[in-house]
Design a protein around this motif. Structure first.
Motif, PDB file in Angstrom:
ATOM      1  N   THR A   1      24.346  42.015 -22.864  1.00 14.02           N
ATOM      2  CA  THR A   1      25.144  41.015 -22.220  1.00 14.02           C
ATOM      3  C   THR A   1      24.541  39.521 -22.526  1.00 14.02           C
ATOM      4  OG1 THR A   1      25.659  42.575 -20.568  1.00 14.02           O
ATOM      5  CG2 THR A   1      26.414  40.350 -20.240  1.00 14.02           C
ATOM      6  N   SER A   2      25.202  38.731 -22.819  1.00 20.17           N
ATOM      7  CA  SER A   2      24.691  37.351 -23.033  1.00 20.17           C
ATOM      8  C   SER A   2      25.379  36.481 -21.837  1.00 20.17           C
ATOM      9  CB  SER A   2      25.418  36.701 -24.361  1.00 20.17           C
ATOM     10  OG  SER A   2      26.753  36.782 -24.309  1.00 20.17           O
ATOM     11  N   TYR A   3      24.368  35.467 -21.476  1.00 14.13           N
ATOM     12  CA  TYR A   3      24.540  34.632 -20.378  1.00 14.13           C
ATOM     13  C   TYR A   3      24.432  33.096 -20.831  1.00 14.13           C
ATOM     14  CZ  TYR A   3      24.151  38.964 -17.827  1.00 14.13           C
ATOM     15  OH  TYR A   3      24.280  40.225 -17.368  1.00 14.13           O
TER      16      TYR A   3
ATOM     17  N   GLU B   1      26.916  40.235 -13.602  1.00 16.98           N
ATOM     18  CA  GLU B   1      27.683  39.366 -13.773  1.00 16.98           C
ATOM     19  C   GLU B   1      26.993  37.855 -13.768  1.00 16.98           C
ATOM     20  OE1 GLU B   1      31.041  39.745 -14.345  1.00 16.98           O
ATOM     21  OE2 GLU B   1      30.257  41.882 -14.309  1.00 16.98           O
ATOM     22  N   SER B   2      26.212  37.688 -12.918  1.00 19.90           N
ATOM     23  CA  SER B   2      25.414  36.352 -12.850  1.00 19.90           C
ATOM     24  C   SER B   2      24.201  36.531 -12.062  1.00 19.90           C
ATOM     25  CB  SER B   2      26.210  35.290 -12.497  1.00 19.90           C
ATOM     26  OG  SER B   2      26.699  35.404 -11.040  1.00 19.90           O
ATOM     27  N   TRP B   3      23.273  35.419 -12.246  1.00 17.27           N
ATOM     28  CA  TRP B   3      22.323  35.435 -11.066  1.00 17.27           C
ATOM     29  C   TRP B   3      21.857  33.942 -10.920  1.00 17.27           C
ATOM     30  CZ3 TRP B   3      21.047  37.163 -16.185  1.00 17.27           C
ATOM     31  CH2 TRP B   3      20.010  36.677 -16.903  1.00 17.27           C
ATOM     32  N   SER B   4      21.217  33.569  -9.823  1.00 13.08           N
ATOM     33  CA  SER B   4      20.566  32.411  -9.565  1.00 13.08           C
ATOM     34  C   SER B   4      19.154  32.430  -8.990  1.00 13.08           C
ATOM     35  CB  SER B   4      21.557  31.513  -8.522  1.00 13.08           C
ATOM     36  OG  SER B   4      21.383  32.263  -7.387  1.00 13.08           O
ATOM     37  N   GLU B   5      18.216  31.383  -9.467  1.00 14.57           N
ATOM     38  CA  GLU B   5      17.115  31.546  -8.887  1.00 14.57           C
ATOM     39  C   GLU B   5      16.709  30.045  -8.339  1.00 14.57           C
ATOM     40  OE1 GLU B   5      12.331  32.571 -10.393  1.00 14.57           O
ATOM     41  OE2 GLU B   5      14.272  32.410 -11.675  1.00 14.57           O
TER      42      GLU B   5
ATOM     43  N   ILE C   1      28.575  35.464 -20.254  1.00 20.03           N
ATOM     44  CA  ILE C   1      29.481  35.201 -21.746  1.00 20.03           C
ATOM     45  C   ILE C   1      30.290  36.411 -21.870  1.00 20.03           C
ATOM     46  CG2 ILE C   1      29.835  34.168 -23.748  1.00 20.03           C
ATOM     47  CD1 ILE C   1      27.010  32.856 -23.319  1.00 20.03           C
ATOM     48  N   LYS C   2      29.404  37.169 -22.604  1.00 20.22           N
ATOM     49  CA  LYS C   2      30.174  38.652 -23.200  1.00 20.22           C
ATOM     50  C   LYS C   2      29.242  39.827 -23.075  1.00 20.22           C
ATOM     51  CE  LYS C   2      33.119  40.369 -25.898  1.00 20.22           C
ATOM     52  NZ  LYS C   2      34.657  40.408 -25.494  1.00 20.22           N
ATOM     53  N   LEU C   3      29.983  40.856 -22.974  1.00 24.73           N
ATOM     54  CA  LEU C   3      29.315  42.202 -22.709  1.00 24.73           C
ATOM     55  C   LEU C   3      29.816  43.034 -24.114  1.00 24.73           C
ATOM     56  CD1 LEU C   3      28.468  44.538 -19.784  1.00 24.73           C
ATOM     57  CD2 LEU C   3      29.692  45.679 -22.095  1.00 24.73           C
ATOM     58  N   LEU C   4      28.660  43.762 -24.812  1.00 20.84           N
ATOM     59  CA  LEU C   4      28.642  44.669 -25.929  1.00 20.84           C
ATOM     60  C   LEU C   4      28.302  45.836 -25.668  1.00 20.84           C
ATOM     61  CD1 LEU C   4      28.433  42.460 -29.070  1.00 20.84           C
ATOM     62  CD2 LEU C   4      30.681  43.050 -28.017  1.00 20.84           C
ATOM     63  N   LYS C   5      28.801  46.959 -26.005  1.00 22.37           N
ATOM     64  CA  LYS C   5      28.080  48.248 -26.151  1.00 22.37           C
ATOM     65  C   LYS C   5      28.236  48.772 -27.587  1.00 22.37           C
ATOM     66  CE  LYS C   5      27.243  51.401 -23.359  1.00 22.37           C
ATOM     67  NZ  LYS C   5      28.118  52.270 -22.955  1.00 22.37           N
ATOM     68  N   THR C   6      26.793  48.749 -27.944  1.00 19.34           N
ATOM     69  CA  THR C   6      26.897  48.899 -29.424  1.00 19.34           C
ATOM     70  C   THR C   6      25.430  49.282 -29.661  1.00 19.34           C
ATOM     71  OG1 THR C   6      26.816  47.655 -31.639  1.00 19.34           O
ATOM     72  CG2 THR C   6      25.907  46.521 -29.604  1.00 19.34           C
ATOM     73  N   PRO C   7      25.267  50.105 -30.935  1.00 18.12           N
ATOM     74  CA  PRO C   7      23.851  50.466 -31.324  1.00 18.12           C
ATOM     75  C   PRO C   7      23.123  49.326 -32.184  1.00 18.12           C
ATOM     76  CG  PRO C   7      25.221  51.446 -32.676  1.00 18.12           C
ATOM     77  CD  PRO C   7      25.945  50.747 -31.633  1.00 18.12           C
ATOM     78  N   TYR C   8      22.576  48.300 -31.246  1.00 19.17           N
ATOM     79  CA  TYR C   8      22.207  47.321 -32.220  1.00 19.17           C
ATOM     80  C   TYR C   8      21.100  47.363 -32.966  1.00 19.17           C
ATOM     81  CZ  TYR C   8      18.277  47.180 -29.032  1.00 19.17           C
ATOM     82  OH  TYR C   8      16.864  47.698 -28.293  1.00 19.17           O
ATOM     83  N   TRP C   9      20.183  48.565 -32.784  1.00 11.25           N
ATOM     84  CA  TRP C   9      19.067  48.692 -33.764  1.00 11.25           C
ATOM     85  C   TRP C   9      19.443  49.481 -35.175  1.00 11.25           C
ATOM     86  CZ3 TRP C   9      20.361  51.056 -29.219  1.00 11.25           C
ATOM     87  CH2 TRP C   9      21.130  52.492 -29.115  1.00 11.25           C
ATOM     88  N   GLN C  10      20.653  49.576 -35.247  1.00  8.90           N
ATOM     89  CA  GLN C  10      21.428  49.844 -36.535  1.00  8.90           C
ATOM     90  C   GLN C  10      21.870  48.781 -37.156  1.00  8.90           C
ATOM     91  OE1 GLN C  10      23.860  53.374 -35.877  1.00  8.90           O
ATOM     92  NE2 GLN C  10      22.329  54.558 -35.056  1.00  8.90           N
ATOM     93  N   GLN C  11      22.022  47.764 -36.493  1.00  9.97           N
ATOM     94  CA  GLN C  11      22.844  46.483 -36.983  1.00  9.97           C
ATOM     95  C   GLN C  11      22.020  45.362 -37.353  1.00  9.97           C
ATOM     96  OE1 GLN C  11      25.063  46.559 -33.242  1.00  9.97           O
ATOM     97  NE2 GLN C  11      26.678  47.585 -34.044  1.00  9.97           N
ATOM     98  N   ASN C  12      21.264  45.556 -38.281  1.00 14.08           N
ATOM     99  CA  ASN C  12      20.256  44.516 -38.853  1.00 14.08           C
ATOM    100  C   ASN C  12      20.401  43.951 -40.033  1.00 14.08           C
ATOM    101  OD1 ASN C  12      19.627  46.805 -40.521  1.00 14.08           O
ATOM    102  ND2 ASN C  12      17.836  47.318 -39.145  1.00 14.08           N
ATOM    103  N   GLY C  13      21.794  44.014 -40.524  1.00 15.12           N
ATOM    104  CA  GLY C  13      21.972  43.555 -42.048  1.00 15.12           C
ATOM    105  C   GLY C  13      22.666  42.083 -41.674  1.00 15.12           C
ATOM    106  N   ASN C  14      22.633  41.424 -42.697  1.00 19.43           N
ATOM    107  CA  ASN C  14      23.279  39.969 -42.692  1.00 19.43           C
ATOM    108  C   ASN C  14      24.600  40.103 -42.214  1.00 19.43           C
ATOM    109  OD1 ASN C  14      20.893  38.483 -43.548  1.00 19.43           O
ATOM    110  ND2 ASN C  14      21.452  38.836 -45.637  1.00 19.43           N
TER     111      ASN C  14
END
Length: 318
Positions: free
Chosen positions: A69-71, A270-274, A294-307
């Motif tokens: 998840t990106s923020y 969803e969010s946080w504040s400090e 911003i966006k949530l992805l479910k994905t096997p990122y360790w396999q997605q290391n190509g350009n």
């Protein structure tokens, strides 16, 4: 006799999490268990009742994917707010209790954990800040995080801290600041702020509430140059319109952390504040850092290391 053995096998499966990523047919309540007693969590009782994982939990977290998840980040630093990005990566994995590292192979002594890698990137004037924290929390939700670590990199230098959960908490830190330098000591076990982010994804109803003693996050300890120790905190959990909010207030530190997450499973953040005092001397002021999803992805990122996989960063808004 055969029926008795079959029942024992079913019970073992229900309490275990497979090394490989797969769903399980065992049914259990998807709701959290009762509120955890703060003193029992502090003492890290090894006899605490393990949390039974629901089929819903296993289908989501053992599907062969991580949750990324990106923020959008507004981070207070040196008395000013800085724009940046944060990313939370949650994934389950097997963990070795003795070496306290990810297991390379299946072993009956492995501990299934929900790992959180949290990253922040922002600029302070000409130079960049890069922060990463990791916490490894047992999915059975019956003890403290097994290990947490944090590192901070910027052009002045870098610092690293690690806490291991063994007979005591074992803390080690390295810094380029003279007053911090190299540290290594043991400390009494207590609630860890870092582990609460993992815990709320597994069993938010079990989050400790009321007047507590909590060890602040390793990121805060390092950036604020505080001595690592438990501080008095007031914790509360509220819910409204499908969003739950867990708040930790540290009166002595003039600091309040609020994490907003989905009340329903899978309790996505969803969010946080400090809110805390940022800056030093006469330039210090109370500012509020914020992170908004911003966006949530479910994905096997360790396999997605190509350009060709760089396009996934665009989907995350990074």
């Amino acid at each position: 006799m055969k029926l008795f053995i079959s029942n024992l096998i079913l019970l073992f499966v229900a309490l275990s999490v497979p090394f490989v990523f797969m769903s399980c047919e065992v049914k259990a309540s998807s709701k959290g268990t009762e509120i955890v007693d703060a003193e029992s969590l502090k003492n890290n009782s090894e006899t605490a009742k393990p949390n039974l994982l629901s089929r819903e939990f296993k289908d989501y977290w053992y599907s062969g994917e991580a949750e990324i998840t990106s923020y959008k980040l507004e981070q207070a630093r040196y008395g000013e707010l800085r724009d940046g990005h944060a990313v939370l990566i949650f994934v389950t994995e097997p963990f070795l209790a003795d070496k306290q590292v990810k297991a390379d192979r299946n072993n009956p002594d492995n501990i299934p954990v929900l790992k959180l890698n949290s990253t922040k990137k922002y600029f302070t004037g000409i130079y960049p800040y890069s922060i990463m924290s990791s916490s490894f929390y047992p999915v059975q939700d019956n003890q403290h995080a097994i290990k947490i670590s944090a590192s901070v990199q910027e052009w002045c230098g870098h610092v690293y801290a690690q806490l291991n959960n063994r007979e005591d908490f074992e803390y080690e830190a390295h810094s380029y600041f003279e007053g911090e330098a190299d540290q290594e000591f043991k400390m009494e076990k207590n609630i860890l702020e870092n582990e609460l982010w993992n815990k709320l994804r597994i069993n938010p109803n079990g989050l400790p509430q009321g007047e507590l003693e909590v060890i602040p996050s390793l990121e805060y300890i390092r950036v604020a140059h505080k001595k690592i120790k438990p501080f008095k905190a007031i914790a509360s959990l509220t819910a409204q319109d499908g969003i739950s909010s867990y708040t930790l207030t540290y009166p002595e530190l003039d600091r309040t952390l609020t994490i907003n997450f989905g009340t329903a499973f899978p309790h996505t953040i969803e969010s946080w504040s400090e809110e805390f005092k940022s800056g030093f001397g006469t330039n210090a002021k109370i500012l509020t850092s914020k992170a908004t999803k911003i966006k949530l992805l479910k994905t096997p990122y360790w396999q997605q290391n190509g350009n060709k996989d760089i396009i996934l960063r665009e989907r995350l808004g990074l």
